[in-house]
Design an enzyme around this catalytic site. Structure first.
Site, PDB file in Angstrom:
ATOM      1  N   TYR A 143       0.854  -1.192   0.000  1.00 40.70           N
ATOM      2  CA  TYR A 143       0.000   0.000   0.000  1.00 40.70           C
ATOM      3  C   TYR A 143       0.883   1.231   0.000  1.00 40.70           C
ATOM      4  O   TYR A 143       1.853   1.314   0.750  1.00 40.70           O
ATOM      5  CB  TYR A 143      -0.898   0.007   1.244  1.00 40.70           C
ATOM      6  CG  TYR A 143      -1.800   1.218   1.339  1.00 40.70           C
ATOM      7  CD1 TYR A 143      -2.825   1.425   0.419  1.00 40.70           C
ATOM      8  CD2 TYR A 143      -1.630   2.157   2.357  1.00 40.70           C
ATOM      9  CE1 TYR A 143      -3.655   2.536   0.519  1.00 40.70           C
ATOM     10  CE2 TYR A 143      -2.462   3.264   2.460  1.00 40.70           C
ATOM     11  CZ  TYR A 143      -3.474   3.448   1.530  1.00 40.70           C
ATOM     12  OH  TYR A 143      -4.303   4.548   1.622  1.00 40.70           O
ATOM     13  N   ASP A 196       9.282   2.918   0.288  1.00 38.98           N
ATOM     14  CA  ASP A 196       8.190   3.536   1.026  1.00 38.98           C
ATOM     15  C   ASP A 196       8.355   3.127   2.483  1.00 38.98           C
ATOM     16  O   ASP A 196       7.969   2.028   2.883  1.00 38.98           O
ATOM     17  CB  ASP A 196       6.836   3.093   0.465  1.00 38.98           C
ATOM     18  CG  ASP A 196       5.670   3.768   1.182  1.00 38.98           C
ATOM     19  OD1 ASP A 196       5.911   4.420   2.227  1.00 38.98           O
ATOM     20  OD2 ASP A 196       4.529   3.643   0.698  1.00 38.98           O
ATOM     21  N   LYS A 215       3.655   8.821   9.216  1.00 41.97           N
ATOM     22  CA  LYS A 215       3.465   8.192  10.523  1.00 41.97           C
ATOM     23  C   LYS A 215       4.481   8.647  11.593  1.00 41.97           C
ATOM     24  O   LYS A 215       4.321   9.730  12.118  1.00 41.97           O
ATOM     25  CB  LYS A 215       3.391   6.679  10.352  1.00 41.97           C
ATOM     26  CG  LYS A 215       2.194   6.342   9.441  1.00 41.97           C
ATOM     27  CD  LYS A 215       1.859   4.893   9.227  1.00 41.97           C
ATOM     28  CE  LYS A 215       0.573   4.794   8.422  1.00 41.97           C
ATOM     29  NZ  LYS A 215       0.621   3.975   7.244  1.00 41.97           N
TER      30      LYS A 215
HETATM   31  C1  LIG Z   1       0.002   4.499   5.801  1.00 43.59           C
HETATM   32  C2  LIG Z   1       0.836   4.296   4.589  1.00 43.59           C
HETATM   33  C3  LIG Z   1       0.821   5.185   3.521  1.00 43.59           C
HETATM   34  C4  LIG Z   1      -0.152   6.330   3.441  1.00 43.59           C
HETATM   35  O1  LIG Z   1       0.064   7.262   4.443  1.00 43.59           O
HETATM   36  P1  LIG Z   1      -1.155   8.247   4.852  1.00 43.59           P
HETATM   37  O2  LIG Z   1      -0.531   9.166   5.861  1.00 43.59           O
HETATM   38  O3  LIG Z   1      -2.219   7.374   5.410  1.00 43.59           O
HETATM   39  O4  LIG Z   1      -1.572   8.956   3.638  1.00 43.59           O
HETATM   40  C5  LIG Z   1       1.709   4.994   2.484  1.00 43.59           C
HETATM   41  N1  LIG Z   1       2.577   3.972   2.496  1.00 43.59           N
HETATM   42  C6  LIG Z   1       2.619   3.086   3.508  1.00 43.59           C
HETATM   43  C7  LIG Z   1       3.625   1.983   3.472  1.00 43.59           C
HETATM   44  C8  LIG Z   1       1.733   3.202   4.582  1.00 43.59           C
HETATM   45  O5  LIG Z   1       1.751   2.290   5.559  1.00 43.59           O
END
Ligand SMILES: *Cc1c(COP(=O)(O)O)cnc(C)c1O
Length: 428
Positions: free
Chosen positions: A142, A237, A265
């Site tokens: 994701y 990511d 995060k």
């Molecule tokens: C949570 C997440 C996102 C998206 O971040 P948001 O702050 O919710 O937009 C993107 N990549 C990874 C790996 C994530 O866990």
């Protein structure tokens, strides 16, 4: 839980699904979502006065535990000077310097407001830098909800992306190619076919959005080698793994350097923050110096920077923070694994450091397809039992659980293991 029920009843009339982010609706576990009133240390409390051991930690940001007073104080101090100026501040320079110091692959960084934005921007930069359009992502990874990233699995690795959401024109995902996690051949096949059209490969260095899926030996190194061979960029990511597996994130943990990195995060300590960064020659393409446009009215917000800076400095300056956290994780997940084994519950417990996830399957989970073999009905039972016994886990099989520095073996983790032990008889 009458107050949660009442709030949910009102919420569904006013907010789609009653929530501002889908997983909170508990749809996968068929429960009424608990509305949270407050959180402290390893605990979280709902509006009906129930308190739970918190294994979500706001999906990662609360790595120090909830409601850390040092972070709160820095937020109050920053807020006292003004919530936003829409102008450059000293805190942004300090944050940029800190991120560049902590993460060796990053020489220049831009702050944004979410992980979604960080990824969307990093991809634009990768395309601008290489002059190519195609992006390789992995099924089950994701990367936020931007159009181009809303592609799950094609019917095979060779199919160009099919949108995973209504409202995403096929044109937005036609350059998104899907490969299989832990399968370098599937990546190589895409490069064989598209050679010099691929701008970047984006990967969660530890998959944490299909449950937790660890990279097998050589996988990340293999991606690095393929990207180097074809002149594509490698994007990690690290929205979940960043400042979680180590102060240098997954790249430090595994010793593989990406060209671009995205954060979210933890970097905001619970405030809405994201960031993307990498080598100077790449990041110099971003506006206003370069031709890749990207902007944000509230980006680098002073209150958010204060929270993030305080948390990152504590993580940097606390001796053995990651050693202790990761050792607690190892201990806890190993114990949990043993309990499930003793009760002969078919399961696969994947974990690394403080991140973990139990899949109720006989298979070894190493990619999206094997993750999907998990019995989500058993997961829902497990979730419900734990929730009703004071343990707050992710309301979905396909999310990670997070330990924080505030969880202690003697209290919260031991209690949780006892609840899991008691839960097992219900799972058969
Ligand atoms: C949570 C997440 C996102 C998206 O971040 P948001 O702050 O919710 O937009 C993107 N990549 C990874 C790996 C994530 O866990």
């Amino acid at each position: 839980m009458s107050r949660s029920e009442e709030l949910f009843r009102q919420a569904v009339e006013l907010i789609p699904g009653g929530v501002n982010s889908p997983v909170r609706a508990y749809g996968n576990v068929h429960e009424i979502p608990r509305f949270i009133a407050s959180a402290d240390g390893p605990y979280i409390s709902d509006v009906d006065g129930n308190t739970y051991v918190d294994f979500i930690g706001s999906w990662g940001p609360m790595i120090l535990g909830n409601n850390d007073k040092r972070i709160l104080n820095s937020v109050a101090e920053a807020a006292g000077k003004g919530l936003s100026f829409g102008a450059a501040t000293e805190a942004e320079v300090e944050m940029a310097k800190l991120v560049c110091d902590l993460v060796p692959s990053i020489e220049m960084v831009r702050m944004v407001n979410s992980g979604t934005e960080a990824v969307m921007s990093a991809i634009r930069v990768a395309r601008g830098f290489t002059g190519r359009n195609k992006i390789v992502k992995f099924m089950g990874c994701y990367h936020g909800h931007s159009d181009a990233m809303l592609v799950k699995a094609g019917s095979g690795v060779m199919t160009a992306g099919i949108p995973d959401s209504a409202g995403v024109p096929a044109g937005c995902t036609q350059d998104t190619l899907s490969a299989e996690y832990n399968n370098l051949d599937s990546v190589q096949e895409l490069f064989d076919r598209y050679t010099e059209e691929i701008a970047a490969v984006i990967v969660e260095p530890v998959g944490a959005n299909m449950g937790v899926v660890l990279p097998e030996k050589g996988f990340l190194e293999g991606l690095r080698a393929i990207c180097d061979k074809y002149g594509s960029l490698l994007i990690f990511d690290e929205v979940i793994t960043g400042f979680r597996l180590s102060i240098q994130g997954a790249q430090g943990y595994f010793g593989v350097q990406p060209d671009l990195t995205t954060f979210g995060k933890i970097i905001g300590a619970g405030m809405p923050v994201g960031a993307y960064g990498g080598r100077k020659e790449i990041m110099k393409l971003v506006s206003p110096v370069g031709k890749v446009y990207q902007a944000g009215t509230l980006s680098g917000n002073p209150v958010a920077m204060a929270a993030g800076l305080t948390q990152l400095k504590i993580l940097r300056d606390t001796p053995d923070f990651y050693e202790n956290l990761n050792a607690n994780g190892d201990w806890f997940y190993t114990e949990m694994d043993q309990i499930l084994t003793d009760h002969q519950i078919p399961h696969c417990l994947n974990h690394i450091g403080s991140l973990g996830c139990v899949f109720f399957t006989e298979e070894t989970v190493r990619d999206y397809v094997s993750a999907k073999t998990s019995d989500t009905v058993v997961y829902a039972k497990y979730f419900k039992y734990l929730l009703n016994h004071g343990v707050y886990m992710a309301p979905s099989q396909f999310e990670a659980m997070f330990l924080s520095g505030a969880h202690t073996r003697e209290r919260e983790l031991k209690k949780t293991l006892e609840v899991i032990d008691a839960c097992c008889s219900e799972l058969k």
